[in-house]
Design a protein around this motif. Sequence first.
Motif, PDB file in Angstrom:
ATOM      1  N   ARG A   1      -6.391  36.646  46.389  1.00 30.15           N
ATOM      2  CA  ARG A   1      -6.046  35.956  47.634  1.00 30.15           C
ATOM      3  C   ARG A   1      -4.844  35.027  47.467  1.00 30.15           C
ATOM      4  O   ARG A   1      -4.032  34.863  48.365  1.00 30.15           O
ATOM      5  N   HIS A   2      -4.741  34.421  46.281  1.00 33.33           N
ATOM      6  CA  HIS A   2      -3.670  33.435  46.082  1.00 33.33           C
ATOM      7  C   HIS A   2      -2.518  33.982  45.249  1.00 33.33           C
ATOM      8  O   HIS A   2      -1.604  33.232  44.904  1.00 33.33           O
ATOM      9  N   ALA A   3      -2.592  35.289  44.933  1.00 34.73           N
ATOM     10  CA  ALA A   3      -1.649  35.840  43.948  1.00 34.73           C
ATOM     11  C   ALA A   3      -0.184  35.669  44.344  1.00 34.73           C
ATOM     12  O   ALA A   3       0.678  35.549  43.480  1.00 34.73           O
ATOM     13  N   SER A   4       0.114  35.652  45.645  1.00 33.99           N
ATOM     14  CA  SER A   4       1.532  35.608  46.021  1.00 33.99           C
ATOM     15  C   SER A   4       2.069  34.178  46.112  1.00 33.99           C
ATOM     16  O   SER A   4       3.241  33.973  46.385  1.00 33.99           O
ATOM     17  N   GLU A   5       1.207  33.181  45.875  1.00 29.98           N
ATOM     18  CA  GLU A   5       1.680  31.794  45.934  1.00 29.98           C
ATOM     19  C   GLU A   5       2.324  31.410  44.604  1.00 29.98           C
ATOM     20  O   GLU A   5       1.701  31.494  43.560  1.00 29.98           O
TER      21      GLU A   5
ATOM     22  N   LEU B   1       1.948  38.345  32.031  1.00 30.67           N
ATOM     23  CA  LEU B   1       1.390  38.564  33.384  1.00 30.67           C
ATOM     24  C   LEU B   1       0.067  37.803  33.539  1.00 30.67           C
ATOM     25  O   LEU B   1      -0.928  38.343  34.027  1.00 30.67           O
ATOM     26  N   SER B   2       0.065  36.536  33.101  1.00 27.09           N
ATOM     27  CA  SER B   2      -1.181  35.753  33.119  1.00 27.09           C
ATOM     28  C   SER B   2      -1.598  35.400  34.539  1.00 27.09           C
ATOM     29  O   SER B   2      -0.767  35.295  35.438  1.00 27.09           O
ATOM     30  N   GLN B   3      -2.884  35.165  34.685  1.00 32.86           N
ATOM     31  CA  GLN B   3      -3.433  34.697  35.958  1.00 32.86           C
ATOM     32  C   GLN B   3      -2.955  33.285  36.226  1.00 32.86           C
ATOM     33  O   GLN B   3      -3.145  32.403  35.395  1.00 32.86           O
ATOM     34  N   LEU B   4      -2.374  33.060  37.409  1.00 29.54           N
ATOM     35  CA  LEU B   4      -1.951  31.695  37.740  1.00 29.54           C
ATOM     36  C   LEU B   4      -3.008  30.971  38.569  1.00 29.54           C
ATOM     37  O   LEU B   4      -3.001  29.757  38.678  1.00 29.54           O
ATOM     38  N   HIS B   5      -3.894  31.740  39.199  1.00 29.20           N
ATOM     39  CA  HIS B   5      -4.850  31.125  40.130  1.00 29.20           C
ATOM     40  C   HIS B   5      -6.302  31.505  39.832  1.00 29.20           C
ATOM     41  O   HIS B   5      -6.933  32.177  40.642  1.00 29.20           O
ATOM     42  N   PRO B   6      -6.843  31.097  38.702  1.00 29.20           N
ATOM     43  CA  PRO B   6      -8.264  31.378  38.461  1.00 29.20           C
ATOM     44  C   PRO B   6      -9.118  30.551  39.422  1.00 29.20           C
ATOM     45  O   PRO B   6      -8.669  29.487  39.885  1.00 29.20           O
ATOM     46  N   HIS B   7     -10.304  31.030  39.739  1.00 23.83           N
ATOM     47  CA  HIS B   7     -11.200  30.266  40.606  1.00 23.83           C
ATOM     48  C   HIS B   7     -11.635  28.993  39.868  1.00 23.83           C
ATOM     49  O   HIS B   7     -11.970  29.060  38.682  1.00 23.83           O
ATOM     50  N   PRO B   8     -11.642  27.836  40.560  1.00 25.06           N
ATOM     51  CA  PRO B   8     -11.982  26.575  39.873  1.00 25.06           C
ATOM     52  C   PRO B   8     -13.349  26.620  39.173  1.00 25.06           C
ATOM     53  O   PRO B   8     -13.488  26.101  38.065  1.00 25.06           O
ATOM     54  N   LEU B   9     -14.332  27.254  39.818  1.00 24.99           N
ATOM     55  CA  LEU B   9     -15.660  27.302  39.205  1.00 24.99           C
ATOM     56  C   LEU B   9     -15.646  28.169  37.940  1.00 24.99           C
ATOM     57  O   LEU B   9     -16.239  27.832  36.911  1.00 24.99           O
ATOM     58  N   TYR B  10     -14.916  29.282  38.026  1.00 25.50           N
ATOM     59  CA  TYR B  10     -14.787  30.183  36.880  1.00 25.50           C
ATOM     60  C   TYR B  10     -14.134  29.434  35.713  1.00 25.50           C
ATOM     61  O   TYR B  10     -14.588  29.518  34.564  1.00 25.50           O
TER      62      TYR B  10
ATOM     63  N   ALA C   1       8.929  28.049  40.224  1.00 27.29           N
ATOM     64  CA  ALA C   1       9.975  28.596  41.084  1.00 27.29           C
ATOM     65  C   ALA C   1      11.228  28.859  40.266  1.00 27.29           C
ATOM     66  O   ALA C   1      11.637  28.037  39.450  1.00 27.29           O
ATOM     67  N   GLY C   2      11.826  30.020  40.493  1.00 28.13           N
ATOM     68  CA  GLY C   2      13.047  30.371  39.771  1.00 28.13           C
ATOM     69  C   GLY C   2      12.774  30.921  38.382  1.00 28.13           C
ATOM     70  O   GLY C   2      13.658  31.459  37.734  1.00 28.13           O
ATOM     71  N   ARG C   3      11.535  30.791  37.903  1.00 24.33           N
ATOM     72  CA  ARG C   3      11.232  31.307  36.553  1.00 24.33           C
ATOM     73  C   ARG C   3      10.402  32.581  36.615  1.00 24.33           C
ATOM     74  O   ARG C   3      10.286  33.291  35.619  1.00 24.33           O
ATOM     75  N   ILE C   4       9.734  32.804  37.749  1.00 23.48           N
ATOM     76  CA  ILE C   4       8.979  34.046  37.922  1.00 23.48           C
ATOM     77  C   ILE C   4       9.374  34.628  39.273  1.00 23.48           C
ATOM     78  O   ILE C   4       9.272  33.938  40.291  1.00 23.48           O
ATOM     79  N   ASP C   5       9.852  35.880  39.292  1.00 27.01           N
ATOM     80  CA  ASP C   5      10.297  36.442  40.570  1.00 27.01           C
ATOM     81  C   ASP C   5       9.149  37.166  41.285  1.00 27.01           C
ATOM     82  O   ASP C   5       8.060  37.344  40.736  1.00 27.01           O
ATOM     83  N   ALA C   6       9.433  37.594  42.530  1.00 20.79           N
ATOM     84  CA  ALA C   6       8.387  38.179  43.375  1.00 20.79           C
ATOM     85  C   ALA C   6       7.818  39.461  42.758  1.00 20.79           C
ATOM     86  O   ALA C   6       6.620  39.744  42.872  1.00 20.79           O
ATOM     87  N   ARG C   7       8.686  40.223  42.091  1.00 24.91           N
ATOM     88  CA  ARG C   7       8.215  41.484  41.504  1.00 24.91           C
ATOM     89  C   ARG C   7       7.204  41.228  40.378  1.00 24.91           C
ATOM     90  O   ARG C   7       6.176  41.882  40.276  1.00 24.91           O
TER      91      ARG C   7
END
Length: 414
Positions: A31-35, A383-392, A41-47
Amino acid sequence: MSLKLFFLGLGLLVLAARLALDWLNLHHQQRHASELPPAFAGRIDARRLQRSREYSRAKGLLGLVEAASGGLLTLGFLFSGIFPGYDRLIGSMASGPISAGLLFFALLGLLQALLGLPFSLYRNFVLEARFGFNRMSFGLWCADLLKSLLVGGVLFVLLCGGALLLVQEFPQSWWLWVWGFWTLLSLFLLYLAPLLIEPLFYKMEPLHDRSLARQVRQLLGRVGLQAGKVLQVDASRRSGHSNAYFTGIGRVKRVVFFDTLLEQLTEKQVLAVLAHELGHWRCGHIRQRLLKGQLLVLAGCYGGFLLLQQQSLVGWFGLEQLGFAGQVLLLGWLAAQVGFFWTPVNSWWSRRQERQADRFAVELVGGGRELATALVSLARENLSQLHPHPLYSRVYASHPPLLERVAWLERQRA
Ligand SMILES: [Zn+2]
């Protein structure tokens, strides 16, 4: 309600909780992957961001399937007639209690390894290959498998056979003997593994980059760790993922860099990562982890001894009779279920140590900028996860969430 039903319920509850956490995390991440957080910013591109989303999804789904199938198979084995049948079969095949114990665990271990093979093959040659991480040939995969079976077999006979012998020789005090034996053996292995086991799989060498090696020596000198070794390992033969770690006590202390990490980071960033690893040593984390492990084994041995002496375990699981190894297996399974509720405490403790090591690194290299940019680069490359669920994260994460960690480091100026 019988105790057997209670234990089955406990097993199902723990499995459901684990799967729910995995699913929650997967869903949150998607759900949050595109944020993209400002620090990135500027260090990881959209692709890259899109790739990272697909990678977490594929990894998450595979993890779910593996956890669900493994969990259900274990429960099916323990709570059906298969388990007492297996115990009787081993009893009829073995000639004494020690060979019965070895056979009991060896066959189960082999079965587990066999069931894990399809997952390992899929993970390496389909999933990791699709995202460009796998560098292993099928031949190398087979060689690794054979070697780890061989090493695992030798260690198993030593650890398990030795313990069974001690149980037989000291029926009233084996918990202390087994603990002492395992502690000695694991200390011994800490010294021997770099000499005997690691060379079977990896090539560990001094840093190739002379200028980097010189700066590393200076940094080691500043923290009084001249005797420590800093090595690079040819991890790139197997995977494109990058990492660094610290291990050993006494004269076998060393920091190991994956060669992939050395390719991805600048000299200053490598030094910042090294400073973090040195923080673990200076803050006594290695010793603390070893001590905690030993205390846990001691408590486990003593608790197991008391429960086995009572002879009530077999009845709890609604069985009439069970060999020693079968009872130990039930104990181990019970400990694992209870241990699940201990996971968040363990993870919290580990995150606390990681924060301490970060603080140490900031002081040593003067500011958090280099470590922050290093972590962002590593997240991008892996390609690490940037948005893990807080509870996880609360339950499982050994490191503070990446965004929080980078934000904190960016605030630390020289
Ligand atoms: Zn660390």
